[in-house]
Scaffold this active site. Structure first.
Site, short mmCIF file in Angstrom:
data_model
loop_
_atom_site.label_atom_id
_atom_site.label_comp_id
_atom_site.label_asym_id
_atom_site.label_seq_id
_atom_site.Cartn_x
_atom_site.Cartn_y
_atom_site.Cartn_z
N TRP A 11 0.82 -1.22 0.00
CA TRP A 11 0.00 0.00 0.00
C TRP A 11 0.85 1.26 0.00
CZ3 TRP A 11 -4.43 -1.04 4.15
CH2 TRP A 11 -5.16 -2.16 3.74
N LYS A 12 2.15 1.12 0.24
CA LYS A 12 3.05 2.28 0.32
C LYS A 12 2.48 3.29 1.32
CE LYS A 12 4.67 1.19 -4.24
NZ LYS A 12 5.34 1.60 -5.47
N GLU A 168 11.73 -6.32 -9.07
CA GLU A 168 10.98 -5.13 -9.45
C GLU A 168 11.90 -4.16 -10.18
OE1 GLU A 168 7.36 -4.45 -6.71
OE2 GLU A 168 9.10 -3.59 -5.73
N GLY A 232 1.71 -2.46 -6.21
CA GLY A 232 1.48 -1.19 -5.51
C GLY A 232 0.13 -0.61 -5.89
N GLY A 233 0.14 0.27 -6.90
CA GLY A 233 -1.06 1.02 -7.30
C GLY A 233 -2.35 0.22 -7.40
P1 PGA Z 1 3.37 -0.52 -8.70
O1 PGA Z 1 4.34 -0.73 -7.43
O2 PGA Z 1 2.55 -1.77 -8.80
O3 PGA Z 1 2.55 0.68 -8.35
O4 PGA Z 1 4.24 -0.32 -9.87
C1 PGA Z 1 4.97 -1.96 -7.21
C2 PGA Z 1 5.85 -1.86 -6.00
O5 PGA Z 1 6.48 -0.81 -5.80
O6 PGA Z 1 5.97 -2.81 -5.21
#
Ligand code: PGA
Length: 253
Positions: A11-12, A168, A232-233
């Site tokens: 979720w950051k 990543e 993430g997003g």
């Molecule tokens: P993202 O992020 O799916 O928004 O590209 C992935 C992550 O940073 O783990």
């Protein structure tokens, strides 16, 4: 390696305690059965207690986005592994590229965090990946190896079941640019090679991360080198996250 895909939502710095708990409640209600997928979510620290309590006894595991390498002390802003287990967390990310880029974390620190998490009984999801400049310069493998070596040489052989790796590519994170299937396959195969070179038992569990969304996920997950995704997003929007879970459930392991 698990017999299921592993889908991890990072979720950051999104979904604070109020939004996070309401999201977690909806997620819990939406997921009543899973047969091919382990679903894990990593809320920000401030939301972790309430999200962990919302998801207690559910099919979803909760973890952290980072963890410190010691149990206590003068480390302002950091979180000890046992604080996480006390909250019911079962895993932590380590070495996310945003930690490396914006907060100067080194590969050695990432290795220390990874080992401490594992020693505390958490699964560590250690993240590695090259920047766009490194890929253009043809140094992807060298970078991956440099990031992997400190981790793979410090985790005890008998603990490797608690280690997950996430490939990543930095240029694919949050950019909407996803790596090609060949690039993903190549990087995952290279990571397995480094794993073997460290004489570690079995094979590595490797997730792909970087702009995974409901449009590109099926073909990425269909690669036999890919064991799941770090997202993430698309993990903070319930409809997209549920769609990723549906795709995972529909894809043979
Ligand atoms: P993202 O992020 O799916 O928004 O590209 C992935 C992550 O940073 O783990």
């Amino acid at each position: 390696m698990s017999s299921k895909h592993l889908l991890v939502g990072n979720w950051k710095m999104n979904l604070g305690p109020k939004q996070g708990s309401s999201y977690a409640r909806q997620l819990r209600e939406s997921i009543t059965a899973l047969s091919r997928t382990d679903v894990w979510v990593a809320p920000p620290f401030a939301s972790l207690p309430i999200v962990a309590s919302e998801l207690k006894g559910s099919l979803i595991n909760v973890g952290a986005q980072n963890v410190h390498w010691t149990e206590s002390g003068a480390f302002t802003g950091e979180t000890a592994p046992s604080f996480l287990t006390e909250l019911g967390a079962t895993f932590s990310l380590t070495g996310h590229s945003e930690r490396r880029t914006y907060f100067g974390e080194t590969s050695e620190q990432v290795a220390q965090r990874t080992v401490a998490a594992i020693n505390a009984g958490l699964t560590a999801i250690a993240c590695i990946g090259e920047t766009e400049a490194e890929r253009s310069a043809g140094t992807t493998e060298k970078i991956l190896e440099t990031q992997l070596n400190p981790i793979l040489s410090s985790v005890a052989k008998e603990s490797v079941a608690k280690l997950v790796l996430a490939y990543e590519p930095v240029w694919a994170i949050g950019t909407g640019k996803v790596a090609s299937l060949d690039d993903i396959r190549g990087a995952h195969q290279f990571i397995q090679k480094v794993w073997s070179a460290h004489n570690l038992p079995g094979t590595a569990t490797i997730l792909y991360g970087g702009s995974v969304n409901p449009t590109n996920f099926a073909e990425i997950l269909a690669l036999k080198e890919v064991h799941g995704a770090l997202v993430g997003g698309a993990s903070i929007k319930l409809d997209q996250w549920m769609e990723l879970i549906r795709i995972s459930e529909a894809t043979a392991v």
